[in-house]
Design an enzyme around this catalytic site. Structure first.
Site, PDB file in Angstrom:
ATOM      1  N   ARG A   1      53.751  82.981 -26.348  1.00 37.18           N
ATOM      2  CA  ARG A   1      52.696  83.443 -25.433  1.00 37.18           C
ATOM      3  C   ARG A   1      53.336  83.780 -24.095  1.00 37.18           C
ATOM      4  O   ARG A   1      54.088  82.966 -23.531  1.00 37.18           O
ATOM      5  CB  ARG A   1      51.609  82.382 -25.251  1.00 37.18           C
TER       6      ARG A   1
ATOM      7  N   TYR B   1      53.683  78.154 -16.034  1.00 35.13           N
ATOM      8  CA  TYR B   1      54.386  76.942 -16.422  1.00 35.13           C
ATOM      9  C   TYR B   1      55.892  77.205 -16.445  1.00 35.13           C
ATOM     10  O   TYR B   1      56.358  78.252 -15.976  1.00 35.13           O
ATOM     11  CB  TYR B   1      53.815  76.408 -17.735  1.00 35.13           C
TER      12      TYR B   1
ATOM     13  N   GLN C   1      51.353  74.768 -29.977  1.00 33.50           N
ATOM     14  CA  GLN C   1      52.025  75.423 -28.847  1.00 33.50           C
ATOM     15  C   GLN C   1      52.889  74.388 -28.133  1.00 33.50           C
ATOM     16  O   GLN C   1      52.393  73.351 -27.680  1.00 33.50           O
ATOM     17  CB  GLN C   1      50.981  75.997 -27.879  1.00 33.50           C
TER      18      GLN C   1
ATOM     19  N   CYS D   1      43.731  73.249 -23.992  1.00 32.73           N
ATOM     20  CA  CYS D   1      43.971  71.853 -23.622  1.00 32.73           C
ATOM     21  C   CYS D   1      42.674  71.048 -23.674  1.00 32.73           C
ATOM     22  O   CYS D   1      41.636  71.494 -23.181  1.00 32.73           O
ATOM     23  CB  CYS D   1      44.576  71.776 -22.231  1.00 32.73           C
TER      24      CYS D   1
ATOM     25  N   LEU E   1      38.156  87.101 -23.201  1.00 37.41           N
ATOM     26  CA  LEU E   1      36.729  87.422 -23.187  1.00 37.41           C
ATOM     27  C   LEU E   1      36.305  88.280 -24.376  1.00 37.41           C
ATOM     28  O   LEU E   1      35.380  89.087 -24.266  1.00 37.41           O
ATOM     29  CB  LEU E   1      36.343  88.124 -21.868  1.00 37.41           C
TER      30      LEU E   1
ATOM     31  N   SER F   1      42.861  80.108 -30.126  1.00 36.27           N
ATOM     32  CA  SER F   1      43.774  79.965 -29.000  1.00 36.27           C
ATOM     33  C   SER F   1      44.048  78.494 -28.705  1.00 36.27           C
ATOM     34  O   SER F   1      43.172  77.634 -28.910  1.00 36.27           O
ATOM     35  CB  SER F   1      43.181  80.601 -27.741  1.00 36.27           C
TER      36      SER F   1
ATOM     37  N   ARG G   1      37.316  80.235 -25.637  1.00 32.94           N
ATOM     38  CA  ARG G   1      36.071  79.575 -25.224  1.00 32.94           C
ATOM     39  C   ARG G   1      34.901  79.897 -26.135  1.00 32.94           C
ATOM     40  O   ARG G   1      34.007  79.064 -26.316  1.00 32.94           O
ATOM     41  CB  ARG G   1      35.757  79.950 -23.767  1.00 32.94           C
TER      42      ARG G   1
END
Length: 362
Positions: A231, A183, A103, A29, A306, A26, A329
């Site tokens: 996305r 955004y 992206q 940032c 997750l 993914s 993550r």
């Protein structure tokens, strides 16, 4: 590799590219660039995920113009210096049999903030114009954005095209357009943040117009044999908003009709009042969005949220709920998760020669 042993490690073909497995990094940032220019941090950070076995390594949200950054430390793709500094990153990713992706983003009304580890406070910087479809601040303490004129919208579409051209020159093979998380483009899509009464506001068709015009322009710019991803936030998680899975489904149908190959299905981010807290944040809590869009819009989708267990990732693919798994993550915690996932699922995948001594636990 026994291609029948797991779906997670079955190759996926999109246009001319073959992804060696269904594990995608993914965009995350890093807030570590100077004037939008990536550096050694980005080479090591993204390169490590390629060494770790992911088939697609996506660079973070990279701004199409300086004012499109969330923070002054965001990566960018608007000038040639940035292009030259992205090249070593993409070359390394390719060297280790992964596909480099980027992206393209514009932060909209969530721009001009400090980095998260300094609490993301508001920054008032000269000549940093914060813009949005309507002059509505994201929240208290955020800059009130200027409402974009139609001419400014046209200019931004051109900026997206130039960013796509720069991305290709830098060596990226997959482009993802960031239409999620509150955004700029997401704020056009949602009636909560878009109160315009012109051709870019009101009906779903009008609210989707900006995003679709970007897609058409970018799709015409990049080679036909390279994939284009988008996305989206499939839901605002707001009871008063019509931007939900039903509108996201229709938008996804339009995206597919205009040449988008995969919908990366996330959610939320439009408002600090989102009711996501009422949702049980269990592994795969957003998978239903990917499943609905995949099966009803008949387009490839990526599931995210997750997903950390190899067997869970495998079940999502086997049950036809998505075509790829975006992992964020967990890959920060363990960049070699794909290698350990292959071991858990019984797949014999290629390891870097330098790491072969650790492949067998003897």
């Amino acid at each position: 590799m026994n291609k029948e042993s797991s779906k997670l490690f079955t190759p996926l073909n999109i246009r001319s590219l073959e992804f060696k497995n269904r594990i995608f990094v993914s965009p995350m940032c890093q807030y570590s660039a100077n004037d939008g220019v990536p550096n050694n941090w980005h080479t090591v950070h993204l390169g490590t995920r390629a060494v770790g076995g992911a088939s697609l390594v996506m660079a973070e949200a990279s701004a199409i113009i300086p004012e499109g950054r969330i923070t002054p430390h965001d990566a960018g793709i608007w000038n040639k210096e940035q292009v030259e500094n992205w090249k070593p990153v993409t070359e390394f990713i390719k060297e280790y049999d992964s596909i480099p992706s980027i992206q393209l983003a514009h932060a909209g009304r969530k721009a001009s903030r400090d980095v998260p580890w300094r609490n993301g406070i508001r920054l008032d910087i000269d000549n940093w114009k914060v813009s949005a479809p309507s002059s509505i601040a994201f929240n208290e303490g955020y800059i009130q954005p200027a409402s974009l004129s139609v001419d400014e919208i046209d200019t931004l579409i051109f900026n997206w095209v130039k960013a796509a051209e720069n991305a290709l020159e830098a060596g990226f093979q997959v482009i993802e357009l960031h239409f999620a998380h509150g955004y700029l483009v997401h704020s056009f899509l949602s009636p909560i943040s878009n109160l315009r009464d012109d051709d870019f506001g009101g009906s779903l068709e009008n609210r989707a117009r900006f995003g679709l015009e970007i897609v058409r322009a970018v799709r015409q710019t990049i080679p036909n044999d390279l994939p284009l991803f988008v996305r989206i936030s499939a839901s605002d998680w707001l009871p008063e908003s019509s931007w939900n899975i039903q509108e996201s489904l229709q938008f996804s149908i339009w995206l597919k009709e205009n040449g988008v190959d995969l919908i990366d299905c996330s959610s939320g981010g439009l408002s600090p009042n989102q009711t996501l807290s009422s949702v049980e944040l269990v592994p795969g809590y957003q998978v239903e969005f990917a499943e609905t869009i995949k099966n009803e819009a008949e387009v490839l989708t990526g599931a995210v949220g997750l997903i950390t267990d190899p067997e869970h990732a495998e079940s999502i693919l086997v049950e036809n709920k998505a075509d790829a798994i975006f992992i964020g993550r967990e890959l920060l915690r363990n960049p070699y998760w794909p290698l350990s996932a292959a071991m858990a699922l019984g797949d014999d995948v290629t390891w870097p020669d330098q790491y072969l001594r650790s492949k067998l636990r003897t």
